[in-house]
Design an enzyme around this catalytic site. Structure first.
Site, PDB file in Angstrom:
ATOM      1  N   ASN A  61      65.679 -64.735 -67.467  1.00 18.47           N
ATOM      2  CA  ASN A  61      65.792 -63.330 -69.040  1.00 18.47           C
ATOM      3  C   ASN A  61      66.147 -63.636 -69.636  1.00 18.47           C
ATOM      4  OD1 ASN A  61      68.328 -64.956 -69.034  1.00 18.47           O
ATOM      5  ND2 ASN A  61      68.275 -64.713 -66.825  1.00 18.47           N
TER       6      ASN A  61
ATOM      7  N   ASP B  75      70.046 -62.302 -60.669  1.00 18.94           N
ATOM      8  CA  ASP B  75      69.940 -61.382 -59.721  1.00 18.94           C
ATOM      9  C   ASP B  75      69.635 -61.094 -58.550  1.00 18.94           C
ATOM     10  OD1 ASP B  75      73.343 -60.868 -60.914  1.00 18.94           O
ATOM     11  OD2 ASP B  75      72.137 -59.182 -61.862  1.00 18.94           O
TER      12      ASP B  75
ATOM     13  N   LYS C  56      84.759 -56.867 -63.754  1.00 19.74           N
ATOM     14  CA  LYS C  56      84.428 -57.650 -62.930  1.00 19.74           C
ATOM     15  C   LYS C  56      84.740 -59.023 -63.002  1.00 19.74           C
ATOM     16  CE  LYS C  56      79.571 -57.532 -64.799  1.00 19.74           C
ATOM     17  NZ  LYS C  56      78.775 -57.896 -65.550  1.00 19.74           N
TER      18      LYS C  56
ATOM     19  N   LYS D  52      85.138 -60.714 -58.934  1.00 20.57           N
ATOM     20  CA  LYS D  52      84.860 -61.368 -58.437  1.00 20.57           C
ATOM     21  C   LYS D  52      86.079 -62.743 -57.979  1.00 20.57           C
ATOM     22  CE  LYS D  52      80.731 -61.168 -61.675  1.00 20.57           C
ATOM     23  NZ  LYS D  52      78.769 -61.737 -61.581  1.00 20.57           N
TER      24      LYS D  52
HETATM   25  N1  CTP Z   1      76.829 -64.673 -62.195  1.00 21.28           N
HETATM   26  C1  CTP Z   1      76.588 -66.031 -61.309  1.00 21.28           C
HETATM   27  N2  CTP Z   1      75.928 -65.833 -60.851  1.00 21.28           N
HETATM   28  C2  CTP Z   1      75.552 -64.699 -60.636  1.00 21.28           C
HETATM   29  C3  CTP Z   1      75.547 -63.622 -61.224  1.00 21.28           C
HETATM   30  C4  CTP Z   1      76.261 -63.893 -62.418  1.00 21.28           C
HETATM   31  O1  CTP Z   1      77.874 -66.546 -61.541  1.00 21.28           O
HETATM   32  N3  CTP Z   1      74.064 -64.727 -59.462  1.00 21.28           N
HETATM   33  C5  CTP Z   1      78.197 -65.077 -63.244  1.00 21.28           C
HETATM   34  C6  CTP Z   1      78.051 -64.868 -64.686  1.00 21.28           C
HETATM   35  O2  CTP Z   1      77.005 -66.636 -64.830  1.00 21.28           O
HETATM   36  C7  CTP Z   1      78.676 -64.554 -65.794  1.00 21.28           C
HETATM   37  C8  CTP Z   1      79.117 -63.543 -64.614  1.00 21.28           C
HETATM   38  O3  CTP Z   1      79.234 -64.228 -63.390  1.00 21.28           O
HETATM   39  O4  CTP Z   1      79.412 -65.615 -65.760  1.00 21.28           O
HETATM   40  C9  CTP Z   1      78.270 -62.535 -64.806  1.00 21.28           C
HETATM   41  O5  CTP Z   1      77.770 -61.542 -65.128  1.00 21.28           O
HETATM   42  P1  CTP Z   1      76.976 -60.334 -65.212  1.00 21.28           P
HETATM   43  O6  CTP Z   1      75.258 -61.257 -65.859  1.00 21.28           O
HETATM   44  O7  CTP Z   1      77.516 -60.101 -66.724  1.00 21.28           O
HETATM   45  O8  CTP Z   1      77.098 -60.031 -63.811  1.00 21.28           O
HETATM   46  P2  CTP Z   1      76.130 -59.792 -62.516  1.00 21.28           P
HETATM   47  O9  CTP Z   1      77.388 -60.117 -61.243  1.00 21.28           O
HETATM   48  O10 CTP Z   1      75.305 -60.335 -62.809  1.00 21.28           O
HETATM   49  O11 CTP Z   1      76.945 -58.472 -62.243  1.00 21.28           O
HETATM   50  P3  CTP Z   1      75.602 -57.235 -63.114  1.00 21.28           P
HETATM   51  O12 CTP Z   1      74.294 -57.614 -63.104  1.00 21.28           O
HETATM   52  O13 CTP Z   1      75.871 -56.081 -62.030  1.00 21.28           O
HETATM   53  O14 CTP Z   1      76.689 -56.120 -64.194  1.00 21.28           O
END
Ligand code: CTP
Length: 401
Positions: free
Chosen positions: A209, A277, A338, A342
């Site tokens: 990304n 993800d 979120k 989490k």
């Molecule tokens: N994060 C993480 N581990 C993952 C995915 C996300 O630690 N596998 C953490 C990121 O570092 C950030 C937070 O979760 O602090 C949110 O990340 P974000 O990309 O906004 O959300 P996602 O959990 O990936 O959800 P979505 O993509 O559905 O918005």
């Protein structure tokens, strides 16, 4: 808090100059020693008398004043300050700074100075967005000039958009971040994740990304500067290692997850990484070839959520867990959801829609959501966001005896 600190305030021409009077008052209340330079433009909006009444000091305006040069030459004005603050910084003044002009006292002082400089830009939205101003600002930041704001909102000219000067408390916070050493994280251990992850498809391809790692690296650096023993778990980035930080490099989300787990226990964890993800199932041992006919179909499965796992780590849960929420719509609502989902303590929500330039860029506009509500921070450089977050974290922990 600012007692003994010497500030040189440059007030340039713009309607926001009136806010400089409030800033002067607050800086004096905090014990700062102040000197002020008023540009010709600035003098159209505030008078030297108001500035000197509030600062209790003479106001400097004229480079060619014999008396001023005798009392306090412009070179001494340039060197006798712990910080120079330009408030407001008009488009014209930023252009002069970027171009190294020295035709008036304020510009000459800046050119002659080796002191840190903070600017608070204020102007019409079109002027702020103009390629010339963007370029001037970028050039100044490359040279180490720090910036607070501008913010988006109603502008004095009747238009709406980015260009409004940061509010005085935000300018105060930026000044204190620069001038007041903070060591209340000494004895604490911090874990920070940063950058993207690379999820391999075959030996030569991966899914990634646009994360640059700038924000996460800046946070690790800021926590270390405040005395925390800091471990940075970073995906692949071009960012230099922050000073005084233990950097553990990983590629995939699974590696990042395992490395974070083995870094526990820590007092605070900040998850700034843009973790992939999904990972690709059934990683190919050799390069996928076109010759085989149909394009390959990738089967994906979900990666572990590092933020959620740290937030729910039982006995090993850090006292404070901070996450980011990168959103492109319904920022506040999605970010609050979120945080709940989490189980982290704070979420820094940022808009990463295409037009914002947040991903990969130098600026960030964040909203901090904690158990008590939300706090909007003005647009700042990622370094300033990091400083402010580190200070907020330091305030959360009482100093270790
Ligand atoms: N994060 C993480 N581990 C993952 C995915 C996300 O630690 N596998 C953490 C990121 O570092 C950030 C937070 O979760 O602090 C949110 O990340 P974000 O990309 O906004 O959300 P996602 O959990 O990936 O959800 P979505 O993509 O559905 O918005």
């Amino acid at each position: 808090m600012l007692s003994g600190k010497r500030l040189l305030l440059i007030v340039s021409g713009g309607i926001a100059a009136y806010k400089s009077l409030d800033l002067v008052r607050r800086l004096k209340e905090r014990g700062a020693e102040l000197r002020c330079i008023l540009t010709a433009g600035g003098a159209q909006f505030v008078t030297p008398l108001s500035l000197s009444s509030l600062s209790g000091e003479k106001v400097y305006e004229d480079m060619f004043s014999l008396t001023d040069e005798n009392e306090m030459g412009h070179i001494r004005l340039a060197r006798d300050a712990d910080l120079i603050v330009v408030v407001p910084a008009s488009a014209d003044f930023l252009a002069k700074m970027a171009g190294g002009l020295a035709g008036d006292l304020a510009s000459a002082v800046l050119l002659a100075s080796d002191r840190p400089v903070l600017v608070a830009p204020a102007m019409n939205v079109a002027m702020w967005n103009h390629a010339a101003t963007r370029r001037n600002m970028a050039l100044l930041e490359e040279r180490g000039v720090m910036r607070v704001g501008p913010e988006a909102g109603d502008l004095a000219c009747g238009e709406v958009g980015e260009g409004r000067m940061a509010e005085v408390p935000d300018i105060m916070a930026a000044i204190e971040e620069i001038l007041v050493p903070h060591t209340s994280l000494t004895g604490r251990h911090a874990l920070v994740t940063s950058g993207p992850t690379h999820e391999p498809i075959d030996p030569v391809r991966y899914i990634a990304n646009r994360s640059s790692g700038k924000q996460g690296h800046a946070i690790a650096g800021a926590l270390a500067r405040m005395g925390a023993e800091t471990t940075l778990v970073s995906g692949p980035t071009n960012e230099p290692d922050p000073q005084g930080v233990e950097v553990l490099r990983v590629e995939t989300a699974l590696q990042m997850f395992a490395t974070c787990q083995s870094a526990l226990p820590v007092d605070v964890a900040v998850c700034a990484a843009a973790v992939g993800d999904w990972k690709v199932n059934g990683l190919a041992d050799s390069k996928l070839k076109k010759a085989s006919g149909e394009p390959p179909v990738l089967a994906l499965s979900e990666n572990p959520d590092i933020l959620a796992s740290l937030s729910q780590a039982g006995n090993l849960r850090p006292a404070l867990v901070v996450g980011f929420a990168a959103e492109t719509e319904d920022l506040a609502q999605q970010a609050a959801a979120k945080r709940q989902a989490k189980g982290c303590d704070w979420i820094l929500a940022n808009d990463v829609s295409a037009g914002t330039g947040t991903f990969g860029g130098d600026d960030n506009t964040v909203r901090l959501i904690d158990g008590d509500g939300a706090e909007d921070w003005p647009t700042m450089t990622k370094v300033q966001v990091a400083e402010r977050l580190a200070r907020r974290i330091a305030d959360y922990f009482s100093p270790v005896a």
